[in-house]
Structures are given as C-alpha cells and as structure tokens.
Design a protein around this motif. Structure first.
Motif, PDB file in Angstrom:
ATOM      1  N   LEU A 120       0.847  -1.174   0.000  1.00  0.00           N
ATOM      2  CA  LEU A 120       0.000   0.000   0.000  1.00  0.00           C
ATOM      3  C   LEU A 120       0.890   1.233   0.000  1.00  0.00           C
ATOM      4  CD1 LEU A 120      -2.719   1.434   0.245  1.00  0.00           C
ATOM      5  CD2 LEU A 120      -2.556   1.141   2.721  1.00  0.00           C
ATOM      6  N   THR A 121       0.748   2.033  -1.045  1.00  0.00           N
ATOM      7  CA  THR A 121       1.468   3.294  -1.152  1.00  0.00           C
ATOM      8  C   THR A 121       0.424   4.379  -1.335  1.00  0.00           C
ATOM      9  OG1 THR A 121       3.255   2.133  -2.282  1.00  0.00           O
ATOM     10  CG2 THR A 121       3.290   4.524  -2.378  1.00  0.00           C
ATOM     11  N   VAL A 122       0.291   5.232  -0.345  1.00  0.00           N
ATOM     12  CA  VAL A 122      -0.718   6.285  -0.288  1.00  0.00           C
ATOM     13  C   VAL A 122      -2.098   5.657  -0.477  1.00  0.00           C
ATOM     14  CG1 VAL A 122      -1.426   8.564  -1.101  1.00  0.00           C
ATOM     15  CG2 VAL A 122       0.979   7.947  -1.147  1.00  0.00           C
ATOM     16  N   ASP A 123      -2.638   5.656  -1.703  1.00  0.00           N
ATOM     17  CA  ASP A 123      -3.952   5.044  -1.916  1.00  0.00           C
ATOM     18  C   ASP A 123      -3.917   4.018  -3.047  1.00  0.00           C
ATOM     19  OD1 ASP A 123      -3.623   6.781  -3.998  1.00  0.00           O
ATOM     20  OD2 ASP A 123      -5.572   7.745  -3.813  1.00  0.00           O
ATOM     21  N   ASP A 124      -2.736   3.520  -3.384  1.00  0.00           N
ATOM     22  CA  ASP A 124      -2.580   2.507  -4.432  1.00  0.00           C
ATOM     23  C   ASP A 124      -2.186   1.166  -3.812  1.00  0.00           C
ATOM     24  OD1 ASP A 124      -3.173   4.311  -6.390  1.00  0.00           O
ATOM     25  OD2 ASP A 124      -1.153   4.475  -7.198  1.00  0.00           O
ATOM     26  N   PHE A 125      -2.930   0.116  -4.164  1.00  0.00           N
ATOM     27  CA  PHE A 125      -2.612  -1.234  -3.740  1.00  0.00           C
ATOM     28  C   PHE A 125      -1.943  -1.962  -4.903  1.00  0.00           C
ATOM     29  CE2 PHE A 125      -5.877  -0.272  -0.699  1.00  0.00           C
ATOM     30  CZ  PHE A 125      -5.703  -1.135   0.369  1.00  0.00           C
ATOM     31  N   GLY A 126      -0.831  -2.613  -4.649  1.00  0.00           N
ATOM     32  CA  GLY A 126      -0.217  -3.542  -5.588  1.00  0.00           C
ATOM     33  C   GLY A 126      -0.358  -4.916  -4.970  1.00  0.00           C
ATOM     34  N   ILE A 127      -1.090  -5.823  -5.622  1.00  0.00           N
ATOM     35  CA  ILE A 127      -1.461  -7.092  -4.993  1.00  0.00           C
ATOM     36  C   ILE A 127      -0.800  -8.267  -5.711  1.00  0.00           C
ATOM     37  CG2 ILE A 127      -3.384  -8.569  -4.318  1.00  0.00           C
ATOM     38  CD1 ILE A 127      -5.188  -6.046  -4.594  1.00  0.00           C
ATOM     39  N   LYS A 128      -0.224  -9.163  -4.927  1.00  0.00           N
ATOM     40  CA  LYS A 128       0.337 -10.423  -5.434  1.00  0.00           C
ATOM     41  C   LYS A 128      -0.460 -11.544  -4.775  1.00  0.00           C
ATOM     42  CE  LYS A 128       4.479 -13.248  -5.017  1.00  0.00           C
ATOM     43  NZ  LYS A 128       5.814 -13.309  -4.416  1.00  0.00           N
ATOM     44  N   TYR A 129      -1.004 -12.441  -5.600  1.00  0.00           N
ATOM     45  CA  TYR A 129      -1.862 -13.487  -5.034  1.00  0.00           C
ATOM     46  C   TYR A 129      -1.747 -14.762  -5.848  1.00  0.00           C
ATOM     47  CZ  TYR A 129      -4.953 -12.255  -8.890  1.00  0.00           C
ATOM     48  OH  TYR A 129      -5.467 -12.018 -10.149  1.00  0.00           O
ATOM     49  N   VAL A 130      -2.136 -15.860  -5.225  1.00  0.00           N
ATOM     50  CA  VAL A 130      -2.250 -17.155  -5.887  1.00  0.00           C
ATOM     51  C   VAL A 130      -3.679 -17.606  -5.664  1.00  0.00           C
ATOM     52  CG1 VAL A 130      -1.447 -19.542  -5.957  1.00  0.00           C
ATOM     53  CG2 VAL A 130       0.173 -17.704  -5.423  1.00  0.00           C
ATOM     54  N   GLY A 131      -4.476 -17.639  -6.737  1.00  0.00           N
ATOM     55  CA  GLY A 131      -5.861 -18.073  -6.628  1.00  0.00           C
ATOM     56  C   GLY A 131      -6.828 -16.904  -6.542  1.00  0.00           C
ATOM     57  N   GLU A 132      -7.776 -16.914  -7.461  1.00  0.00           N
ATOM     58  CA  GLU A 132      -8.771 -15.831  -7.538  1.00  0.00           C
ATOM     59  C   GLU A 132      -9.573 -15.683  -6.248  1.00  0.00           C
ATOM     60  OE1 GLU A 132      -9.396 -13.702 -10.162  1.00  0.00           O
ATOM     61  OE2 GLU A 132      -7.689 -14.546 -11.253  1.00  0.00           O
ATOM     62  N   GLU A 133      -9.821 -16.806  -5.551  1.00  0.00           N
ATOM     63  CA  GLU A 133     -10.629 -16.739  -4.334  1.00  0.00           C
ATOM     64  C   GLU A 133      -9.961 -15.895  -3.245  1.00  0.00           C
ATOM     65  OE1 GLU A 133      -8.174 -20.554  -3.911  1.00  0.00           O
ATOM     66  OE2 GLU A 133      -9.128 -19.444  -5.524  1.00  0.00           O
ATOM     67  N   HIS A 134      -8.629 -15.898  -3.231  1.00  0.00           N
ATOM     68  CA  HIS A 134      -7.909 -15.109  -2.235  1.00  0.00           C
ATOM     69  C   HIS A 134      -7.942 -13.625  -2.585  1.00  0.00           C
ATOM     70  CE1 HIS A 134      -6.782 -18.908  -0.595  1.00  0.00           C
ATOM     71  NE2 HIS A 134      -6.170 -19.261  -1.724  1.00  0.00           N
ATOM     72  N   LEU A 135      -7.856 -13.317  -3.875  1.00  0.00           N
ATOM     73  CA  LEU A 135      -7.999 -11.931  -4.306  1.00  0.00           C
ATOM     74  C   LEU A 135      -9.398 -11.431  -3.980  1.00  0.00           C
ATOM     75  CD1 LEU A 135      -7.039  -9.382  -5.798  1.00  0.00           C
ATOM     76  CD2 LEU A 135      -7.861 -10.438  -7.910  1.00  0.00           C
TER      77      LEU A 135
END
Length: 153
Positions: A45-60
């Motif tokens: 999380l940088t200010v109001d931007d999320f950069g997301i790393k995930y494995v599996g759509e259900e977790h996202l």
C-alpha cells in the motif's frame, strides 16, 4: 484529514483496525507490506494505491470484498498504472517496462526550461554491453613477481 502531517499514520492505523479481523496484518519490519495469516496473498500500500500479489482468484476476492466494506475501489486487473507509473507487463518474457509518459515535458514546462537546440539523449557514449560466458570469466591470475619492501620488483 488530508493535509495534516499525521494523516497517513491515522489512515494506516484505521486500516490495521479494519483488516485485522479478516486476517490481514502489516509486516513488522516492512511498513506498507501487508500479508494474510493463512492465505497466499500479499499487497503493498502506497498512499492510496494497492499492488497485490496473489495465488488463486478466491484469495484476491477475499481481499477485495474485505476492503470494499470500508472503501470505494477502482480496480485495474492489468496492473497498468501504479503510483502514477505506467506498467507494461509481459508475463511470457517475464519483463516489466515502466514509464511516466509526458513527465519530462511537463517538468520542462513547469520550470520554463527551453528545449535544447540539438537533442541530447545521453550525456556520454555508453560502454558496450558484454553478455555471455566471456563477461563472467574471472581475471587471469597475476603472475608478476611480488614487490619488495621499497615497492620495486
């Protein structure tokens, strides 16, 4: 809250309070990096931007549903813009090209910097790239005789 020196801290504390019941926590020695207790997902999380790393759509989906309870979201599944930086992902070649289109021109205009008469794309001629096994070889062993106390052979 905007404009206050402590606004970032206040917002971060509130985010911790809201996400903790759902299993999310901020990594202790890496401010801004968040993980889940059991799910294979992490985000920055940088200010109001999320950069997301995930494995599996259900977790996202779990993270997005959790965050949507408290905040309005705009979702960019391509990850094409993060913190004002344009990102072009090529997963097949495993590359990421980043750029800030128009940034230089905007800064030149902001500071009334006149454009150069002759474009200069690099201040000097770059050294040629060396790729391959030759570039990874160690230097040959030094066979010169050792120096004496006076620094003479």
């Amino acid at each position: 809250m905007y404009g206050l020196p402590q606004s970032g801290r206040i917002a971060n504390d509130l985010l911790k309070k809201r996400l903790a019941p759902h299993g999310y926590y901020e990594v202790q020695h890496t401010p801004g990096l968040w993980k889940h207790e059991t799910r294979p997902i992490q985000f920055v999380l940088t200010v109001d931007d999320f950069g997301i790393k995930y494995v599996g759509e259900e977790h996202l989906k779990h993270l997005l549903d959790t965050v949507k309870k408290y905040y309005e979201l705009t979702i960019d599944m391509e990850g094409s813009l993060y913190c004002g930086i344009t990102c072009k992902w090529d997963y097949d070649k495993r590359t990421l090209d980043i750029s800030m289109p128009g940034y230089v021109m905007k800064q030149l205009q902001k500071y009334n910097h006149p454009p150069p008469k002759k474009p200069q794309h690099c201040p000097w001629e770059p050294a040629p790239r060396t790729i391959g096994t030759k570039s990874q070889e160690t230097e040959p062993e030094d066979t010169s005789p050792p120096l004496d106390k006076k620094g003479i052979h």
